[in-house]
Write an enzyme that holds these catalytic residues in place. Structure first.
Site, PDB file in Angstrom:
ATOM      1  N   GLY A  54       0.835  -1.188   0.000  1.00  0.00           N
ATOM      2  CA  GLY A  54       0.000   0.000   0.000  1.00  0.00           C
ATOM      3  C   GLY A  54       0.874   1.244   0.000  1.00  0.00           C
ATOM      4  N   ARG A  55       0.301   2.359   0.447  1.00  0.00           N
ATOM      5  CA  ARG A  55       1.053   3.614   0.453  1.00  0.00           C
ATOM      6  C   ARG A  55       2.308   3.522   1.302  1.00  0.00           C
ATOM      7  NH1 ARG A  55      -4.354   4.989   1.290  1.00  0.00           N
ATOM      8  NH2 ARG A  55      -5.365   6.212  -0.363  1.00  0.00           N
ATOM      9  N   ILE A  56       2.178   2.938   2.500  1.00  0.00           N
ATOM     10  CA  ILE A  56       3.336   2.844   3.387  1.00  0.00           C
ATOM     11  C   ILE A  56       4.366   1.881   2.811  1.00  0.00           C
ATOM     12  CG2 ILE A  56       4.118   2.229   5.708  1.00  0.00           C
ATOM     13  CD1 ILE A  56       1.304   3.064   6.699  1.00  0.00           C
ATOM     14  N   SER A  67       2.371  -3.069  11.376  1.00  0.00           N
ATOM     15  CA  SER A  67       1.012  -2.921  10.859  1.00  0.00           C
ATOM     16  C   SER A  67      -0.007  -3.157  11.966  1.00  0.00           C
ATOM     17  CB  SER A  67       0.787  -3.859   9.677  1.00  0.00           C
ATOM     18  OG  SER A  67       1.185  -5.184   9.977  1.00  0.00           O
ATOM     19  N   ARG A  68      -0.360  -4.433  12.232  1.00  0.00           N
ATOM     20  CA  ARG A  68      -1.266  -4.775  13.321  1.00  0.00           C
ATOM     21  C   ARG A  68      -0.812  -6.085  13.955  1.00  0.00           C
ATOM     22  NH1 ARG A  68      -2.514  -0.286  13.196  1.00  0.00           N
ATOM     23  NH2 ARG A  68      -4.590   0.682  13.007  1.00  0.00           N
ATOM     24  N   GLU A 124      -2.968  -4.756  23.323  1.00  0.00           N
ATOM     25  CA  GLU A 124      -2.271  -3.503  23.610  1.00  0.00           C
ATOM     26  C   GLU A 124      -3.027  -2.716  24.674  1.00  0.00           C
ATOM     27  OE1 GLU A 124      -1.650  -1.408  19.932  1.00  0.00           O
ATOM     28  OE2 GLU A 124      -0.300  -2.942  19.147  1.00  0.00           O
ATOM     29  N   HIS A 156       3.682   0.803  19.794  1.00  0.00           N
ATOM     30  CA  HIS A 156       2.781   1.254  18.727  1.00  0.00           C
ATOM     31  C   HIS A 156       2.976   2.750  18.432  1.00  0.00           C
ATOM     32  CE1 HIS A 156      -1.266   0.169  16.683  1.00  0.00           C
ATOM     33  NE2 HIS A 156      -0.616   1.070  15.962  1.00  0.00           N
TER      34      HIS A 156
END
Length: 320
Positions: free
Chosen positions: A156-158, A237-238, A267, A286
């Site tokens: 993606g963009r990142i 990411s996650r 988290e 994070h």
């Protein structure tokens, strides 16, 4: 009468001032503590919009409690904390904050990669504990980043922005995405690999994909076993994308060399989490988008979305 907005966390003064110019605002006035569930359910009853964070679970129960709710504006790119389908079925707009955090998150991702590769946190801790002894030829040795092969999962963009940083280190860039992006291969000078081949070939495996049911535990025991014993796994990411139990076993058994984690399944991560006991795991709380400029830009975009939707206009960055 101005529209009513509930804000789930204390915000910088300039954002609070902007919101107050447009709305009747109530907020959970704590910076470091998420709003309790009971409080959220109570406050949402009569508001038109909610300014929320990834710490809030905006599910059907919350959406039903918000009988006047028209917009859920999330201060994040990811939106797995929101039941988007349930919101859309109730005519509630959901927005997020893409683009504004791309560069900052790419910076953090590459910094985490370098820190894990060169053991920066581990060796800094050794120094602070007074355990730095005499020099020896292989003392504190890590993995080279320059000219290594990086495998990016999720272009993606990142992901595209991390490619540019990797190329500055003369890295060979592989990528995997559910949809192959042939035009990006030519534009960015990168090579597509299926997931299994990427895991086998990459020195650094970097996770930059959104979390959803199909990506849950995408990296588990089988995938980790495919990686090089000298490989480093980076996740910014996650947390749910990695099976943390499997990762712990892979690291303890030296199936892979190290990991760098900015995210966890739970988290804040419990202090007794097994991964926190390992010296070859670089961990962060994070902070992918945590620069002053970027967090302010995210908050302004959330505010802009609230203004647009509650003024009867189209959202700037809707989630469908």
């Amino acid at each position: 009468m101005p529209s009513k907005v509930y804000v789930t966390r204390k915000l910088p003064e300039e954002i609070e001032t902007r919101l107050a110019e447009h709305f009747e605002v109530r907020s959970w006035d704590h910076e470091d503590q998420p709003v309790p569930r009971e409080k959220l359910l109570e406050e949402i009853k009569d508001v038109d919009g909610i300014f929320c964070m990834i710490t809030e679970n905006i599910d059907a129960e919350v959406l039903d409690a918000g009988k006047d709710l028209k917009v859920v504006a999330n201060m994040a790119v990811g939106h797995n904390n929101i039941d988007v389908e349930a919101a859309n079925s109730r005519g509630i707009t959901v927005t997020n904050t893409p683009d504004v955090l791309t560069e900052t998150t790419a910076d953090l991702t590459f910094a985490l990669l370098m820190a894990a590769a060169r053991r920066l946190v581990e060796t800094s801790d050794i120094l602070h504990r007074g355990e730095w002894g005499a020099w020896s030829p292989m003392q504190f040795t890590g993995q080279d980043v320059s000219r290594a092969t990086i495998g990016i999962i999720g272009l993606g963009r990142i992901g595209e922005t991390v490619v540019k940083r990797a190329q500055g280190f003369d890295m060979n860039v592989l990528y995997y995405s559910r949809t192959r992006k042939r035009e990006k291969e030519t534009e960015l000078g990168i090579t597509y690999r299926d997931l299994e081949t990427l895991l086998q070939d990459a020195d650094f495996v970097v996770l930059l994909l959104p979390y959803h049911s199909e990506s849950h535990h995408l990296i588990g025991q089988r995938e980790l076993a495919l990686m090089k014993r000298s490989a480093v796994l980076i996740n910014s990411s996650r947390g749910g994308i990695v099976d943390e139990d499997a990762l712990y076993e892979a690291l303890v058994n030296e199936e892979i060399w190290a990991a760098g984690l900015d995210v966890f399944e739970q988290e804040p991560v419990p202090v007794d989490h097994p991964l926190l006991t390992l010296s070859n795991v670089t961990t962060l709380p994070h902070i992918g988008s945590a620069s002053v400029e970027t967090r302010l830009a995210m908050a302004h975009l959330v505010t802009d979305n609230l203004i647009h939707v509650l003024d009867g206009k189209e959202a700037l960055t809707p989630v469908y």
